[in-house]
Enzyme design. Structure first.
Site, mmCIF file in Angstrom:
data_model
loop_
_atom_site.group_PDB
_atom_site.id
_atom_site.type_symbol
_atom_site.label_atom_id
_atom_site.label_comp_id
_atom_site.label_asym_id
_atom_site.label_seq_id
_atom_site.Cartn_x
_atom_site.Cartn_y
_atom_site.Cartn_z
ATOM 1 N N ILE A 14 -7.930 -4.472 -12.491
ATOM 2 C CA ILE A 14 -9.136 -3.640 -12.648
ATOM 3 C C ILE A 14 -9.359 -3.278 -14.111
ATOM 4 C CG2 ILE A 14 -8.052 -1.360 -12.256
ATOM 5 C CD1 ILE A 14 -11.416 -2.560 -10.797
ATOM 6 N N SER A 36 1.170 -0.683 -21.206
ATOM 7 C CA SER A 36 1.453 -1.517 -20.046
ATOM 8 C C SER A 36 2.943 -1.782 -20.033
ATOM 9 C CB SER A 36 0.645 -2.815 -20.169
ATOM 10 O OG SER A 36 1.407 -3.938 -19.777
ATOM 11 N N ARG A 38 4.522 -4.109 -19.000
ATOM 12 C CA ARG A 38 4.826 -5.487 -19.373
ATOM 13 C C ARG A 38 4.524 -5.777 -20.845
ATOM 14 N NH1 ARG A 38 1.139 -8.322 -17.273
ATOM 15 N NH2 ARG A 38 -0.041 -6.520 -16.580
ATOM 16 N N LYS A 91 -9.454 5.132 -8.651
ATOM 17 C CA LYS A 91 -9.364 5.595 -7.275
ATOM 18 C C LYS A 91 -8.231 4.886 -6.554
ATOM 19 C CE LYS A 91 -10.310 2.835 -4.514
ATOM 20 N NZ LYS A 91 -10.274 1.455 -3.969
ATOM 21 N N ASP A 169 -7.415 1.390 1.119
ATOM 22 C CA ASP A 169 -7.655 1.096 -0.298
ATOM 23 C C ASP A 169 -9.102 0.636 -0.513
ATOM 24 O OD1 ASP A 169 -6.524 0.636 -3.129
ATOM 25 O OD2 ASP A 169 -7.424 -1.292 -2.622
#
Lengths: 311, 311
Positions: A14, A36, A38, A91, A169
């Site tokens: 997203i 992040s 990663r 969200k 979700d």
């Protein structure tokens, strides 16, 4: 007004698909950093952190957008507010309602902006539906949210874990439209949640709502097993006899069969415009209503077991 | 200040055992009416209604105490507020969080008192524990709420239905003490809910809490299958090394093994005193925190199936 300097926490789908291009395409915000675990980030961006706390220590950062999975959002948002940053939450805004309540209290105490985003609310058809339903009584509501989990969430095992929300979700997007457009308070009266035998989150859910007035037929059907055409539809019939049909997640609205809004989705453009307004106005927008309906459905819902899910 | 004229809605066990004698024993309220779908009420009371709406139509009624099962509380409270009556709600205050939110909004708009009671909070040991924990950090928390459902809820089939809360019906009493005494915001981090194969509500629940700081060991164990000694205990160890032990539902408090409070329970006396104060002050007390923890536990909890329950 100068652009707000924003950092993104969590560089998943997203963030890459929506947050980065929308921030870059607008002028209310400038993307100055990404964190992040990663160590990944958009090409050309200097400041990429593995630990979000290092990003929060930047003196010239005004705000953060938290795009991680929900279970770590509370801790990150709490630390961001403690560091004096405005916070935008993807969200659902947290793992639990109690976490969200805590963040709202902290933002208020710190005089910082907290913005719980519900991207489906930011469609032109939703605003128009809300406007048309004001003062009306609703006779019938049918929310149909049917999509193929294999297509939209490949390899995402966390959605099947306890606390992963499962079909809620996507379903919470429909509920976020509902709470925005519905002209009366609305409650979950009953729910049936279908759990695959090998999962701790539901793959389908049927909800019955009530306004407490009786007489109405208000329902939602969420299903992640739809391998035909994908459906994100809301149909509302008023007592005055009008039928509103919000299609494609809220981007198209028809009234009595005549299309009155058909705009390409511009959800995140709307969300970032709103976040900028909130910061400039020195206020927050904390909307727990869609999340509360989900918790209510889990609390009062009946569970049934369905066949195991295999990807 | 004259006594407030109160009516009771729902004449079941809690109304008969607590509300009626406590109202009669105090001077802040006078019991003027009861409504009960069975037409039952205390001896000597003239005004007993089968339909609560007839009771609400009484011009000389100031307030109502709603003692029905939770699933009908919202409609009754909504109608009572619309009729200009102050409202006291038994625990849990509604069937869902959304219903409670709606009632809070209505009471505020109508300038009427809404009081969500949590009877276990009204014990002397609870206040003292709260006072002693202020400003402390907690290292360990163990809530143990183990009782025999056959003994305390004989023949009550609704507690096993979806939305009946199951073991959270007593467990929420422990949670209401927790949210009152705990010195930090506290969240459900994980939960395991044990559902009998023939029931839609849990017979046992294990919760793990977090303050978001890490390091702590914060747990609750609720079990309705306890046929030995009944236990309603909370043990709290602070980082400073003190151990608080709230026993018998909050009526006894020991600190480091020394008893500091031991008072016979006077929960409903405290609740009615508080309701009177709230009405006189023109304010409400709406505490959703214990109920929110329950909804959170249902939302993020893992379900396991256990052997069928037979009464």
């Amino acid at each position: 007004m100068r652009a707000h300097r924003i950092g993104i926490v969590g560089y998943g789908k997203i963030a890459q698909d929506q947050h980065v291009p929308v921030i870059k395409g607008g002028d209310a915000f400038v993307l100055v950093a990404v964190s992040s675990t990663r160590g990944a980030g958009p090409p050309g961006l200097d400041r990429i952190f593995r630990d979000y706390r290092d990003m929060l220590a930047m003196g010239d950062l005004d705000a953060v957008a938290i795009c991680t999975p929900p279970n770590v959002r509370h801790a990150i948002a709490r630390d961001a507010l403690a560091a004096g940053k405005h916070v935008m939450l993807e969200k659902p805004p947290a793992a639990t309602l109690s976490e969200l309540e805590d963040l709202a209290r902290r933002a208020s105490a710190a005089n910082l902006t907290l913005f719980t985003t519900w991207h489906s609310q930011a469609n032109a058809g939703v605003d128009e539906a809300r406007r048309r339903l004001q003062g009306q009584r609703v006779r019938r509501l049918a929310i149909t949210w049917r999509e193929d989990v294999r297509r939209w969430h490949p390899g995402q095992t966390w959605i099947w874990e306890a606390g992963g929300f499962g079909v809620f979700d996507p379903g919470i997007n429909g509920l976020s439209i509902l709470t925005k457009i519905f002209p009366d308070p609305i409650f979950v009266q009953a729910a049936t949640l279908s759990f695959p035998a090998n999962a701790d989150a539901p793959i389908a859910a049927d909800l019955v709502f009530s306004t407490g007035r009786g007489e109405e037929d208000l329902r939602a059907n969420f299903d992640w097993r739809e391998d035909g055409p994908q459906i994100w539809d809301i149909v509302v019939e008023t007592e005055a006899g009008q039928t509103l049909h919000l299609a494609e997640g809220g981007s198209r609205l028809s009234v009595d069969g005549r299309e009155v809004v058909a705009q390409p989705p511009a959800e995140y453009e709307g969300l970032y415009a709103r976040f900028g307004e909130l910061i400039n106005a020195g206020t927050s927008e904390v909307d727990a209503a869609p999340f509360r309906l989900v918790a209510d459905a889990f609390m009062i819902g009946r569970r049934v077991q369905v066949e195991p899910f295999t990807e």
